[in-house]
Design a protein around this motif. Structure first.
Motif, PDB file in Angstrom:
ATOM      1  N   SER A 211       5.735  -6.660  -6.039  1.00  0.00           N
ATOM      2  CA  SER A 211       5.033  -7.236  -4.881  1.00  0.00           C
ATOM      3  C   SER A 211       6.007  -7.627  -3.771  1.00  0.00           C
ATOM      4  N   THR A 212       6.940  -6.754  -3.500  1.00  0.00           N
ATOM      5  CA  THR A 212       7.916  -7.028  -2.454  1.00  0.00           C
ATOM      6  C   THR A 212       8.300  -5.723  -1.756  1.00  0.00           C
TER       7      THR A 212
ATOM      8  N   VAL B  81       4.927 -10.258   0.671  1.00  0.00           N
ATOM      9  CA  VAL B  81       3.829  -9.328   0.978  1.00  0.00           C
ATOM     10  C   VAL B  81       3.398  -9.440   2.431  1.00  0.00           C
TER      11      VAL B  81
ATOM     12  N   TRP C 146       6.070  -7.936   4.665  1.00  0.00           N
ATOM     13  CA  TRP C 146       6.023  -6.484   4.423  1.00  0.00           C
ATOM     14  C   TRP C 146       4.882  -5.862   5.229  1.00  0.00           C
TER      15      TRP C 146
ATOM     16  N   PRO D 252      -2.881 -10.616   2.908  1.00  0.00           N
ATOM     17  CA  PRO D 252      -3.084 -10.818   1.473  1.00  0.00           C
ATOM     18  C   PRO D 252      -4.165 -11.832   1.132  1.00  0.00           C
TER      19      PRO D 252
END
Lengths: 134, 337
Positions: free
Chosen positions: A38-39, A64, A67, A90
């Motif tokens: 999750s990166t 997230v 990103w 998210p």
């Protein structure tokens, strides 16, 4: 209040009020998503001609939200970035929270050199970039 | 538990096993000349292109002495275009021209090995008079050019009494961090273990006695920072073998990624059974609760564990919570080789 440059040089543009800055990925920056963790890793190469300590290559670990912002700054106008961010971010939130998160995310990505403003350098060659650990 | 990563973001490349020094603890058993089977720079270039295309975004170069590899600055520059680069070197080859070349290539960080805080200790370890002064000068030249620069020191019977002097020396030369590294039973260090190795109690006393000057960071991998980082480990040795980690160079061979019989590294990463098991970390017998948070993994360093126990699943004896009374000054028979 306009945020100070992390290293005391010229401050980056203030995305904390008014229109969103028009940001794109900085030259040479490479994003390497690691969805398993999750990166997203972001490589920022050094800038030729920078003074000692400034413009060093760096590898940053983006969460997230950062990103997503970096991926959205692909040349689309700021309003489209904001719209896409609000729809894809998210965690669900109201428009005000989403806008605040986006501004903060843009500010951080500008400070570490992952993004630059489309029509100007950011944060500027006299402001060494903030580093995070690879 | 399956391996966490579908492809490796980071990799270590041991580009040569040639070195102008003759260190008594050399893990690669280096000679002045490269070994005949080493990959040439064109093969490394092609490999780097492929690795970058497959998602690698950080390269850690080591050897041997990478700067002795013909064409290395071009390889470094190619990788630095698309990836963070770290260069481990003893620094003796970094004159002004080389420091300029490293800066121009866009190196991300240079890590310089020091084998002591004074010429007497360092040069005795390297077997080359003058190497201490040359290493210090190389470190300083990098720092002066604004290159992020660290010093590294392996904790041995010889370096332990000088650690704090070394921290001050490194800071004075411009290093931002010092990494204190454990000794591994590899290469010449394995054969001279008795004269190099400390007990765990002696090691912990040295670590707890570290007193860095203001502004200098210290990195160490003993309790409570012991970690099993194999879940993300990728490394290729000078001959093109995938070995997982440079500290596994004598224990692991997962296949060739260059030369005869080579297969793409990503195929080895995804399909080689032993490599997958190592990264998955299944069956680790015991973990240190205080260290378990490090790197999200368990059981501590696999290379140390395997060296002393002969099992990939064993606990790491360099962790005081997992040592079980093992005397680290004495290598077990299977590790003496």
């Amino acid at each position: 209040m306009r945020p100070a440059c992390p290293a005391g040089g010229a401050p980056p543009p203030d995305p904390g009020a008014g229109a969103l800055p028009d940001c794109v990925l900085a030259p040479g920056v490479r994003l390497r998503p690691v969805p398993e963790l999750s990166t997203c890793l972001a490589y920022v190469p050094g800038l030729p001609g920078d003074g000692a300590g400034g413009g060093r290559p760096a590898l940053h670990r983006l969460n997230v939200s950062s990103w997503l912002i970096a991926a959205l700054c692909d040349g689309r106008p700021p309003e489209a970035v904001a719209d896409a961010f609000a729809r894809a971010r998210p965690a669900p939130a109201d428009a005000v929270t989403s806008g605040t998160d986006l501004r903060e995310g843009l500010r951080n990505l500008l400070a570490i050199g992952v993004l630059r403003t489309r029509h100007g350098d950011s944060p500027g060659p006299d402001c060494p970039r903030k580093e995070t650990e690879p | 538990m399956p391996p966490a990563l579908l492809s490796p973001p980071k990799i270590s490349l041991g580009v040569t096993e040639a070195c102008p020094l003759r260190c008594r603890h050399c893990y690669a058993d280096c000679d002045a000349a490269p070994k005949p089977a080493e990959l040439g720079i064109d093969a490394w270039m092609a490999l780097a292109d492929r690795l970058i295309a497959d998602g690698v975004i950080q390269f850690y170069f080591e050897g041997g002495e990478p700067l002795l590899k013909p064409g290395f600055p071009a390889l470094l520059a190619r990788c630095a275009r698309d990836a963070m680069t770290l260069l481990r070197t003893h620094g003796t080859l970094i004159d002004d021209a080389m420091a300029d070349a490293l800066r121009a290539a866009g190196v991300g960080r240079v890590l310089v090995d020091l084998m002591g805080a004074c010429a007497g200790t360092h040069d005795a370890a390297t077997g080359v008079p003058g190497s201490f002064a040359a290493s210090c000068a190389g470190l300083r030249r990098c720092a002066e050019r604004g290159i992020a620069t660290d010093a590294l020191v392996i904790l041995t019977r010889q370096t332990a009494p000088e650690l704090n002097d070394l921290l001050r020396l490194a800071a004075g030369l411009g290093a931002e961090r010092v990494g204190v590294l454990r000794l591994y039973p590899l290469g010449r260090a394995k054969r001279r273990w008795d004269e190099l190795a400390l007990s765990l109690e002696e090691q912990m006393a040295a670590i707890r006695g570290l007193d860095p000057p203001p502004g200098l960071s210290v990195m160490q991998s003993w309790h409570p920072y012991d970690r099993n980082c194999c879940w993300q480990a990728a490394a290729i040795d000078a001959t093109g073998r995938a070995i997982g980690c440079m500290y596994l160079r004598e224990y692991a061979d997962f296949g060739r990624v260059a030369g005869e019989g080579a297969v793409p590294f990503l195929d080895i990463w995804r399909h080689q059974p032993a490599y997958r098991r190592l990264r998955a970390g299944t069956g680790i017998e015991r973990a240190c609760g205080d260290c378990a948070g490090n790197d999200g993994s368990r059981g501590g360093c696999r290379a140390s564990a395997y060296a002393f126990h002969g099992r990939w699943t064993a606990p790491d004896p360099f962790d005081e919570a997992l040592n079980d009374g093992i005397d680290l000054r004495v290598l077990p028979g299977h590790a003496r080789g």
